[in-house]
Design an enzyme around this catalytic site. Structure first.
Site, PDB file in Angstrom:
ATOM      1  N   HIS A   1       0.844  -1.192   0.000  1.00 30.80           N
ATOM      2  CA  HIS A   1       0.000   0.000   0.000  1.00 30.80           C
ATOM      3  C   HIS A   1       0.882   1.247   0.000  1.00 30.80           C
ATOM      4  O   HIS A   1       2.099   1.159   0.191  1.00 30.80           O
ATOM      5  CB  HIS A   1      -0.933   0.011   1.213  1.00 30.80           C
ATOM      6  CG  HIS A   1      -0.228   0.038   2.531  1.00 30.80           C
ATOM      7  ND1 HIS A   1      -0.100  -1.062   3.346  1.00 30.80           N
ATOM      8  CD2 HIS A   1       0.416   1.034   3.173  1.00 30.80           C
ATOM      9  CE1 HIS A   1       0.586  -0.739   4.421  1.00 30.80           C
ATOM     10  NE2 HIS A   1       0.920   0.531   4.340  1.00 30.80           N
TER      11      HIS A   1
HETATM   12  P1  TYD Z   1      -1.664  -2.989   7.626  1.00 35.88           P
HETATM   13  O1  TYD Z   1      -1.174  -1.600   7.790  1.00 35.88           O
HETATM   14  O2  TYD Z   1      -2.438  -3.331   6.394  1.00 35.88           O
HETATM   15  O3  TYD Z   1      -0.456  -4.019   7.756  1.00 35.88           O
HETATM   16  P2  TYD Z   1       0.868  -4.194   6.867  1.00 35.88           P
HETATM   17  O4  TYD Z   1       1.043  -2.981   6.014  1.00 35.88           O
HETATM   18  O5  TYD Z   1       1.946  -4.354   7.884  1.00 35.88           O
HETATM   19  O6  TYD Z   1       0.729  -5.427   6.060  1.00 35.88           O
HETATM   20  O7  TYD Z   1      -2.517  -3.339   8.909  1.00 35.88           O
HETATM   21  C1  TYD Z   1      -3.036  -4.642   9.160  1.00 35.88           C
HETATM   22  C2  TYD Z   1      -4.303  -4.506   9.990  1.00 35.88           C
HETATM   23  O8  TYD Z   1      -4.029  -3.871  11.233  1.00 35.88           O
HETATM   24  C3  TYD Z   1      -5.388  -3.683   9.300  1.00 35.88           C
HETATM   25  O9  TYD Z   1      -6.633  -4.316   9.557  1.00 35.88           O
HETATM   26  C4  TYD Z   1      -5.359  -2.366  10.016  1.00 35.88           C
HETATM   27  C5  TYD Z   1      -4.848  -2.714  11.400  1.00 35.88           C
HETATM   28  N1  TYD Z   1      -4.024  -1.620  11.990  1.00 35.88           N
HETATM   29  C6  TYD Z   1      -4.569  -0.844  12.990  1.00 35.88           C
HETATM   30  O10 TYD Z   1      -5.728  -1.026  13.413  1.00 35.88           O
HETATM   31  N2  TYD Z   1      -3.807   0.162  13.527  1.00 35.88           N
HETATM   32  C7  TYD Z   1      -2.535   0.399  13.104  1.00 35.88           C
HETATM   33  O11 TYD Z   1      -1.862   1.324  13.611  1.00 35.88           O
HETATM   34  C8  TYD Z   1      -1.997  -0.419  12.048  1.00 35.88           C
HETATM   35  C9  TYD Z   1      -0.603  -0.199  11.540  1.00 35.88           C
HETATM   36  C10 TYD Z   1      -2.763  -1.423  11.524  1.00 35.88           C
END
Ligand code: TYD
Length: 144
Positions: free
Chosen positions: A57
Site C-alpha cells: 500500500h
Molecule cells: P496494515 O497496515 O495493512 O499491515 P501491513 O502494512 O503491515 O501489512 O494493517 C493490518 C491490519 O491492522 C489492518 O486491519 C489495520 C490494522 N491496523 C490498525 O488497526 N492500527 C494500526 O496502527 C496499524 C498499523 C494497523
C-alpha cells in the site's frame, strides 16, 4: 505535498544515535531527531512467518521511520515509475518513507521485528491499497 513529485529517492536511510556499551547497545529515537516529523504512533510487526509479505500500500499523508529492531527484511519502494530495494538489518539504521510511495516488505528473517514510527495515528482512509489507484494518484499529483 504534491505526490507526483515524490520519488523513491525522497526516502532515505538515516543512521540513528547509538550508545555503544560492551554489555549492550542503546539506540534512541526522539522528536527533533533524524526523522522529519513528530512521532504520534509506534507499532511493530513480529512473528512474521517465513515467506510472508507485508505492506502492499501507499499512504496519502503519513510519514514513517522503519527500523529492524531485530533480524532483517527488505523494503521495496515504488514511486510508480522506479523501484528500489532497501535492506534493513541493523537496529541503528532506519528508513524514512514519505507519503506517496508504494511499499512492500519482504524476506523477513526468522525472529525479525519491524519497528515503525509514524507521524499520525491510524487512519484507514490514509491508505491507498489499490495499485492502479496509486498510479492514478501519482499521475495527477492528487492525494484525495
Ligand atoms: P496494515 O497496515 O495493512 O499491515 P501491513 O502494512 O503491515 O501489512 O494493517 C493490518 C491490519 O491492522 C489492518 O486491519 C489495520 C490494522 N491496523 C490498525 O488497526 N492500527 C494500526 O496502527 C496499524 C498499523 C494497523
Amino acid at each position: 505535498m504534491n505526490k507526483s513529485l515524490v520519488d523513491i529517492h525522497s526516502c532515505n536511510v538515516v543512521e540513528l544515535t547509538k550508545i555503544h556499551n560492551p554489555s549492550g547497545n542503546i539506540t534512541i529515537i526522539q522528536n527533533g531527531g533524524h526523522q522529519p516529523f513528530d512521532v504520534k504512533r509506534v507499532y511493530y510487526l513480529y512473528d512474521v512467518p517465513g515467506g510472508s509479505e507485508r505492506g502492499g500500500h501507499a499512504h496519502k499523508e503519513l510519514y514513517q521511520l522503519i527500523v529492524s529492531a531485530s533480524g532483517s527484511f527488505d523494503v521495496i519502494l515504488d514511486d510508480g515509475v522506479n523501484k528500489r530495494i532497501v535492506q534493513l538489518n541493523r537496529p541503528n539504521f532506519g528508513l524514512i518513507i514519505v507519503p506517496g510511495i508504494w511499499r512492500e516488505i519482504v524476506n523477513f528473517s526468522s525472529g525479525a521485528i519491524c519497528l515503525v514510527l509514524a507521524s499520525e495515528k491510524y487512519k484507514a482512509d490514509d491508505y491507498v491499497r489499490n495499485y492502479s489507484e496509486f498510479k492514478t494518484m501519482k499521475k495527477s499529483g492528487n492525494a484525495d
